[in-house]
Design a protein around this motif. Structure first.
Motif, PDB file in Angstrom:
ATOM      1  N   VAL A  71       5.839   5.527  39.851  1.00  0.00           N
ATOM      2  CA  VAL A  71       5.706   6.586  38.847  1.00  0.00           C
ATOM      3  C   VAL A  71       4.263   7.070  38.813  1.00  0.00           C
ATOM      4  O   VAL A  71       3.334   6.270  38.681  1.00  0.00           O
ATOM      5  CB  VAL A  71       6.128   6.077  37.447  1.00  0.00           C
ATOM      6  N   LEU A 105       1.568  10.783  37.987  1.00  0.00           N
ATOM      7  CA  LEU A 105       1.393  12.157  37.524  1.00  0.00           C
ATOM      8  C   LEU A 105       1.008  13.036  38.700  1.00  0.00           C
ATOM      9  O   LEU A 105       0.266  12.620  39.581  1.00  0.00           O
ATOM     10  CB  LEU A 105       0.293  12.218  36.458  1.00  0.00           C
ATOM     11  N   TRP A 122       5.482  14.177  35.367  1.00  0.00           N
ATOM     12  CA  TRP A 122       5.757  12.841  35.881  1.00  0.00           C
ATOM     13  C   TRP A 122       6.655  12.941  37.108  1.00  0.00           C
ATOM     14  O   TRP A 122       7.679  13.620  37.093  1.00  0.00           O
ATOM     15  CB  TRP A 122       6.450  11.984  34.818  1.00  0.00           C
TER      16      TRP A 122
END
Length: 257
Positions: free
Chosen positions: A102, A104, A114
């Motif tokens: 995960v 940005l 995200w």
């Protein structure tokens, strides 16, 4: 990791060889039909060798050809590129995949979203790592696309748990706090079928399971699957499956869907 792109001609020749070694050219059209999924393949130097339309647009290019040969440092800010290259190097050096990382990432409108990213090594016929493939899903946009389906979850659960009983469209509409006509329009817009057709499909699927896994009579299966009589069951089963319940059972068919 190279920060340059090299000559365009050399890069394109390298791209052709890269795709040929992976048989990727045959698969590439598929990647353009992955909704909301970013796909890129890179060589060991970190240069883009393949990219789908989502990736091309996300990275601010108009055509795949404009992105070929670029490295992360040509496309992103240095801090973002450093993070991406760190993951790439882990794949190249260890052969281990990076799964559901995960992070940005910016989009062309300078928004920050995200992403869930997976990277896997790509091997030549000789077993050497020649690059990697990366997919990334924009969870922000994915949530928006899934929202209409998620809003209908309570209705789908109700049908799944109560298909053996009489189910009225008005009852389903009440769950959604809509009028019957509003609910029918909304359901059909999301699932492309009417609520009544969905209920029928669920009942037929339940009947298929019983026909495949039990020795119950067809008449009892009809009632257990929510059909009010034997002839109604046979008529609707044939309409959905294209054959009668008996033919389905005798053919040893697998449970559909």
């Amino acid at each position: 990791m190279s920060r340059g792109s090299g000559t365009k001609e050399g890069t394109l020749r390298g791209c052709e060889a890269f795709c040929a070694s992976l048989h990727g050219a045959q698969l590439q059209p598929l990647f353009d039909y992955l909704p909301g999924v970013y796909f890129v393949a890179k060589d060991r130097a970190g240069r883009v060798m393949m990219a789908n339309n989502v990736a091309v647009q996300l990275c601010g290019f108009e055509r795949e050809e404009d992105m070929i040969g670029k490295t992360d440092y040509d496309i992103f800010s240095a801090d973002r590129a450093d993070a991406y290259v760190k993951d790439d190097n882990h794949v190249f050096e260890t052969g281990e995949s990076v799964i559901d990382h995960v992070e940005l990432a910016p989009d062309p409108h300078n928004s920050i979203n995200w992403f869930v990213t997976t990277k896997i090594p790509l091997y030549s016929d000789e077993g050497e790592i020649v690059g990697l493939a990366c997919i990334a899903r924009n969870m922000t946009s994915a949530h928006e696309k899934l929202r209409p389906y998620m809003e209908m979850n309570e209705v789908l659960d109700y049908v799944r748990e109560n298909y053996a009983d009489p189910i009225k469209v008005e009852d389903l509409a009440k769950i959604m706090h809509l009028s019957s006509s509003q609910f029918e329009r909304s359901f059909k817009k999301v699932f492309k079928i009417s609520p009544t057709k969905h209920i029928l499909n669920v009942r037929v699927r339940a009947a298929c399971r019983l026909l495949s896994t039990t020795n119950d009579t067809i008449a009892s299966i009809a009632l257990e699957a929510g059909f009010y009589d034997h002839s109604h069951f046979i008529r609707n089963f044939r309409k959905v499956m294209g054959l009668s319940p008996r033919e389905y059972r005798e053919g040893g068919r697998e449970i559909p869907w």
